[in-house]
Design a protein around this motif. Sequence first.
Motif: not given
Length: 60
Positions: A10-15, A17-18, A21
């Motif tokens: 999840r942490q890697q997915e958020l990174i 995604s950021a 963006q």
Amino acid sequence: MLEYEIHKLRQQELIDSAEEQRRVREAVRGRRAARHADARDAEHESHTRRLRRPRFARAA
């Protein structure tokens, strides 16, 4: 152990995604700057703000 792996995923997915963006914002900012530069160049070429054709048709 499973919770830790899920957390890391999840942490890697958020990174990711950021980062995506951020790239999109940079691309939009670049296109906007190019449009403004083109408009500025066109403004210098024509010294009048008058339209080529009259805005309203002539009265008969």
